[in-house]
Scaffold this motif. Structure first.
Motif, PDB file in Angstrom:
ATOM      1  N   UNK A 169      55.250  14.499 -73.418  1.00 58.49           N
ATOM      2  CA  UNK A 169      55.109  15.945 -73.547  1.00 58.49           C
ATOM      3  C   UNK A 169      56.032  16.654 -72.572  1.00 58.49           C
ATOM      4  N   UNK A 170      56.168  16.101 -71.367  1.00 58.72           N
ATOM      5  CA  UNK A 170      57.027  16.729 -70.370  1.00 58.72           C
ATOM      6  C   UNK A 170      58.479  16.723 -70.824  1.00 58.72           C
ATOM      7  N   UNK A 171      58.879  15.667 -71.557  1.00 58.47           N
ATOM      8  CA  UNK A 171      60.246  15.603 -72.057  1.00 58.47           C
ATOM      9  C   UNK A 171      60.424  16.488 -73.282  1.00 58.47           C
ATOM     10  N   UNK A 172      59.498  16.340 -74.236  1.00 53.86           N
ATOM     11  CA  UNK A 172      59.682  17.004 -75.520  1.00 53.86           C
ATOM     12  C   UNK A 172      59.367  18.491 -75.438  1.00 53.86           C
ATOM     13  N   UNK A 173      58.453  18.876 -74.536  1.00 57.10           N
ATOM     14  CA  UNK A 173      57.996  20.258 -74.472  1.00 57.10           C
ATOM     15  C   UNK A 173      59.107  21.282 -74.367  1.00 57.10           C
ATOM     16  N   UNK A 174      59.899  21.239 -73.287  1.00 60.46           N
ATOM     17  CA  UNK A 174      60.953  22.248 -73.131  1.00 60.46           C
ATOM     18  C   UNK A 174      61.963  22.209 -74.271  1.00 60.46           C
TER      19      UNK A 174
END
Lengths: 331, 305
Positions: free
Chosen positions: B272-277
């Protein structure tokens, strides 16, 4: 009538000879700078040639062509970052990824035309720019260093500057040849027909959307190859290689060189990048000259360098023909 | 809940700002059939002019007024010197010519103001937070931005729909030769319209200046968002660009605020931290793709052109 020799062909031959013999010159004068500059020029010329296919011949005003440079480059960089240096894996992935991106973007943007097409291709390319800049694993906005060039199992050694230059040059020639063959084939005639009158092409039974989409994908794949070369050339990739001004540069190359002419994009790439280099030698603020210069080209020199050479050539021939003219007048 | 309302206000403010840019863009395109990439340069110039006046006089209101006026003048001069020669030409010529202008303006700004960038400080009366609802306070400056942009939008609507000039503008958009033949000074009208678009861009730029820094190239990223707005709204339609600008403003702001958290509930924390932004920066482009699939000519296409 006058044979194949025209001023334009003469300049093309001179340029080709210069490009082919450049490493020899660089070797004897120990001028590594020129070799580096021209390696970059040749790579960008390949991208410009591919843009000329859709912009010059197909009339598709893509303002997102730099996206493929980035995607091709990042395919190399990401695989290298994961420890895969084999060029036989890297390069097909780079080409495949660019082709896939071109397919998706093309399928969406070719539903529209004109200004919409310009804005949409620009917007999607910027989307790719932001997405790649947002992936921290591959360096984000700061970019990514590539520690080892693509390996081709001893077949070619891309680390050697001269070898790499000739690989790039060979691929550029192949690109020019492919585009030339394409536009003179039935496929290319449909594309050019669709540029001048799409409704009529559809009326006589050509599914122009599919033709244009295929053309768009071919151009995107070629530009992706150029991106893969760029990554191997700089050993560094960053999102800035796909920033929208880079797409603008590519359009400038195509128009400056002369649209829809086989060597036009090559002329344009050489002219723009050499001019950039020369102007930046004169002043730090070279873009303040470059900008108005572009505007002047747009306003007064529509055919670009290619058109100029053709015009000069015909003018020269007319001048040469003059001594014979009075005889015809007297008769 | 407090945060949600705050984010909605942010979305509204950003959307209205995009509207100012997109309205100028679509006005110029709808009437002169001109694609102006240098619109972002006018946005940048507005911010630089205002920051300069603020640095000289220290008066924020004066900086805003003179900033808009100066951008208006630059816009009209630009129309007379350059843009006029581009009318009736291929869109590719517009793109290339105005791309050249961007290079010129960026470098000119670097030459005049230096590469460092500037700031436009806010006066004290705009700095304090205002209580919008019981228990919820919001930046007074952003509230005033919302008020100003709404007022400008209303004024624009009034000018275009209710005045003689607006009537001529609309007439010029549908048939320029006929308007010219009826004895209207079409050249002057075009200069005015381009100046109006420039002033709107300059206003947008100087209003955003206190929130972000004033720097070279600040107009380029937001210009592309303005393109997205124009494509979604339908080129040439001011109403369409208002709706699309609000849509883009809300989706972008709320997406950036909430999407990463929402993803974290579905995916692993790392993913999520990678895909979120990345995903939240894609949202508005996905919206654009969706609109293109359903209505290729935009939500409110002006029709006919």
């Amino acid at each position: 009538m006058k044979g194949a020799f025209t001023l334009r062909n003469g300049v093309v031959v001179l340029l080709l000879v210069w490009l082919a013999l450049l490493p020899v010159y660089a070797h004897f004068t120990d001028d590594q700078f020129t070799l580096t500059l021209f390696t970059r020029i040749v790579i960008m010329a390949l991208a410009a040639v591919s843009l000329n296919l859709i912009l010059g011949y197909g009339g598709m005003m893509s303002f997102g062509h730099a996206a493929y440079l980035g995607i091709g480059g990042y395919a190399i960089g990401m695989l290298a970052h994961e420890g895969i240096y084999n060029g036989f894996i890297q390069w097909p992935v780079a080409l495949g990824a660019s082709a896939l991106f071109a397919l998706v973007i093309g399928a969406l943007s070719l539903r529209t035309r004109g200004v919409y097409f310009i804005m949409i291709t620009l917007a999607f390319a910027q989307m790719a720019y932001y997405v790649i800049g947002g992936i921290d694993r591959y360096g984000g906005d700061d970019g990514l260093t590539i520690y080892k060039d693509s390996q081709f199992g001893g077949l070619v050694n891309l680390n050697d500057h001269v070898t790499f230059y000739y690989v790039c040059l060979a691929l550029l020639f192949a690109g020019v040849f492919i585009v030339w063959r394409l536009v003179n084939s039935r496929f290319g005639l449909v594309i050019q027909g669709a540029r001048s009158n799409e409704a009529r092409m559809r009326a006589i039974g050509f599914p122009t959307y599919r033709y244009k989409l295929l053309c768009f994908v071919i151009a995107g794949t070629m530009a992706g190859l150029s991106g893969a070369l760029l990554a191997n050339n700089a050993d560094f990739i960053s999102p800035s290689m796909m920033y929208w001004t880079r797409s603008g540069d590519l359009i400038v190359m195509v128009v400056l060189g002369g649209m829809a002419s086989p060597f036009g994009a090559v002329f344009g790439a050489v002219a723009l990048l050499v001019l950039e280099e020369a102007l930046s030698g004169i002043t730090e603020y070279w873009q303040i000259i470059m900008g108005p210069l572009l505007l002047l080209v747009v306003l007064f020199a529509r055919g670009g360098i290619d058109g100029l050479l053709v015009q000069l050539g015909t003018w020269w021939q007319a001048r040469q023909a003059k001594p014979g003219a009075p005889e015809r007048v007297s008769a | 809940m407090t945060l949600f309302i705050e984010q909605c206000l942010n979305g509204l403010q950003f959307g209205l700002l995009l509207f100012l840019l997109a309205a100028g863009l679509t006005l110029v395109f709808g009437i002169m059939d001109l694609v102006n990439l240098a619109h972002g340069s006018l946005y940048m110039l507005g911010a630089y002019f205002a920051a300069t006046v603020a640095a000289w006089t220290g008066n924020f209101v004066l900086a805003v007024i003179l900033g808009v006026a100066a951008t208006l003048v630059v816009g009209m001069a630009l129309e007379v010197v350059v843009m006029r020669r581009l009318y009736g030409r291929d869109h590719l010529d517009h793109v290339l010519g105005t791309f050249g202008l961007i290079l010129f303006f960026n470098e000119a700004v670097r030459l005049i103001w230096g590469p460092a960038g500037m700031s436009l400080p806010l006066p004290a009366w705009l700095l304090m937070p205002v209580e919008v609802l019981p228990g919820i306070s919001y930046s007074a400056y952003k509230l005033s931005l919302i008020a100003v942009t709404l007022a400008v939008a209303a004024l624009l609507y009034f000018i275009v729909m209710r005045t003689r000039i607006g009537m001529l503008i609309r007439a010029g958009a549908s048939n320029r030769e006929m308007v010219g033949a009826l004895g209207v000074n079409i050249k002057l009208l075009y200069t005015l319209v381009f100046g109006l678009g420039a002033a709107l861009a300059g206003l947008a730029g100087l209003m955003q200046a206190p929130i972000l820094t004033v720097q070279i190239g600040m107009g380029e990223n937001i210009l592309i968002l303005a393109f997205v707005v124009t494509v979604i709204g339908g080129i040439g339609s001011i109403r369409g660009s208002l709706v699309a600008a609000l849509l883009v403003g809300f989706i972008d702001t709320l997406g950036r605020a909430y999407l990463p958290d929402m993803l974290a509930k579905v995916l692993s924390h790392n993913a999520a931290a990678t895909a979120g932004p990345a995903l939240s920066s894609m949202l508005i482009y996905l919206l654009m793709a969706l609109v293109l699939i359903v209505k290729p000519e935009g939500l409110f296409s002006a029709g006919g052109r």
